[in-house]
Design a protein around this motif. Structure first.
Motif: not given
Length: 480
Positions: A23, A34, A36-37, A47, A49, A66-70, A73
């Motif tokens: 990110n 955080c 999501s884009s 990633v 945080r 592979e995980e989301s930034a918010n 997880y």
């Protein structure tokens, strides 16, 4: 240490040593809040945080790419929980609140816990769970320590298998940041972030593992103080070599040697009656074993005398030692009891008699040494370690092969299985034809040894890595 400086320092250090965040980041090079884009995970290794400007517990750190930034997880992360003013920071190897998925296997490997546990060796307030995959039990000791601070991270108390509290109120900024950098360096190695150059540079931040390289001088100093010692270790760690070197260096000609085996008896080691054959008749005579010979030698001289018992656990020690077991006591001269051995009476072993025993920790078929004997001897463990030879030496140490074998054991071996690691002498050859000699050593000594371990059920998870190593190194399959 203020919070923004803390974040910026941590983030820049991670970037320098190989972190490739998936990110974007802020213009000041600190982690982005955080979002999501962000980009496709390929080519990235993390990633970032940052919830230091959000609600609830403050934190920032690194998770799998592979995980989301918010949001919640999975898997293992490196997370920092700072106070509002940045004066206190808890750094943790954390587990996402969604539990373990891709990292389940690596979280349960002995090498993972072993890697992070070394952080204790650099001091600080560290806290570790026995099971790094455990999300059912809280880190009680950590949260007791945090009860007097402003940090409120109770929601994560089950998800922090390894942690340290860094208090900038009680340490200067440089030392506190060095503690945090040690954790980042360890996590970077764990995640394989750096290239080889950066990996070498990181070594100054990593705790140094115990090399196991006890010198003869150190062993001798322990022997002089404690009188009875056991050198234990896997094959090739130099147990007998060190015992004999100490004998030749410090005891001159006042040395006796006995190697135990399955048929060694009290009569062999201490005293017994043996048949004496002649043409006319069969008679019997008294026979002093090596222990009585050592006692007599020590009583007849003012010099120090050494008795070496090689492979002490190959014999049934209760049968071999019998009542003289009592004599292996450092303070036995203060006792009034006298022991009858043959035609002599013994109250204590002479003060100038020293004993070095050796014990192979890899051979599981050998006799178990009981706790009473362990109390009477001082135990020194010899571990595999690197050897350095002078450039003019006729010998060479194959450090690359040693490091590969060591890294596999480090990663997969339980604490008990570490006792099976082949010693450094396996990796020493003559300098002439060194490569050819090492390949022969690998094929005809080390590979059969490793195969035997695997067949016995040891290091079963390391089978593929061992197979790949031997095939790539000498072109031979571990299993045909």
């Amino acid at each position: 240490m203020d919070l923004q400086t803390l974040k910026k320092t941590v983030y820049e250090f991670a970037l320098e040593y190989g972190m490739k965040p998936r990110n974007p980041r802020k213009e000041d090079n600190s982690p982005r809040i955080c979002t999501s884009s962000f980009e496709d995970p390929r080519g990235y290794n993390s990633v970032t945080r940052d919830n230091t400007e959000g609600d609830g517990a403050l934190y920032f750190g690194f998770i799998r790419p592979e995980e989301s930034a918010n949001g919640s997880y999975r898997d293992l992360s490196l997370v920092f929980f700072p106070s509002n003013d940045g004066k206190i920071c808890v750094v943790s190897l954390g587990i996402g609140t969604d539990g373990l998925d891709n990292d389940m296997r690596i979280a349960t490997l002995p090498g993972t816990r072993r890697l992070f546990m070394r952080l204790r060796d650099r001091g600080g307030k560290t806290f570790f769970k026995n099971d790094f995959s455990d999300t059912n039990n809280p880190s009680d000791d950590l949260f007791k320590e945090l009860s007097d601070t402003s940090l409120n991270i109770d929601r994560y108390k089950n998800f922090l298998p390894a942690s340290e509290i860094v208090d900038f109120n009680t340490t200067n900024d440089e030392k506190g940041l060095d503690r945090l950098k040690s954790w980042i360096a360890t996590y970077a190695i764990f995640r394989d972030w750096p290239n080889q150059t950066k990996r070498n540079q990181l070594k100054k931040y990593l705790p140094k593992s115990d090399s196991g390289g006890l010198s003869c001088d150190k062993i001798f100093s322990v022997l002089k103080k404690n009188r009875f010692i056991v050198l234990e270790g896997a094959p090739g760690t130099g147990k007998t070599y060190n015992a004999l070197k100490i004998a030749s260096t410090y005891f001159k000609d006042k040395v006796l040697f006995e190697q135990f085996h399955a048929e060694t008896t009290y009569s062999d080691f201490v005293w017994g009656i043996r048949p004496k054959l002649s043409v006319e008749h069969i008679g019997y005579e008294s026979n002093d074993g090596v222990l009585l010979q050592a006692i007599d030698t020590a009583k007849g001289t003012e010099d120090d005398v050494l008795l070496i018992i090689d492979e002490i656990n190959r014999a049934n020690l209760s049968n071999v030692l019998g009542p003289v077991f009592y004599l292996f006591e450092k303070e036995s001269e203060n006792r009034n009891f006298e022991l009858k051995v043959g035609n002599r009476t013994i109250k204590a072993l002479p003060n100038n008699l020293y004993v070095i025993a050796t014990m192979n920790t890899a051979d599981r078929s050998l006799a178990v040494v009981d706790f009473a004997l362990r109390r009477r001897f001082t135990w020194l463990t010899l571990r595999p370690h690197k050897i350095e030879f002078d450039s003019n030496s006729e010998k060479i140490f194959h450090s690359e092969d040693f490091e590969i074998i060591s890294s596999i054991f480090e990663k997969y071996a339980t604490d008990n299985e570490l006792n099976l690691q082949p010693g450094h002498s396996y990796f020493i050859t003559d300098a002439d034809s060194a490569e050819e000699l090492m390949k022969e050593r690998l094929r005809y000594e080390l590979m059969p040894l490793i195969r035997e371990y695997l067949n016995e059920g040891y290091l079963s998870e390391a089978r593929d890595e061992f197979s790949n190593y031997f095939y790539q190194r000498i072109g031979v399959n571990l299993y045909e």
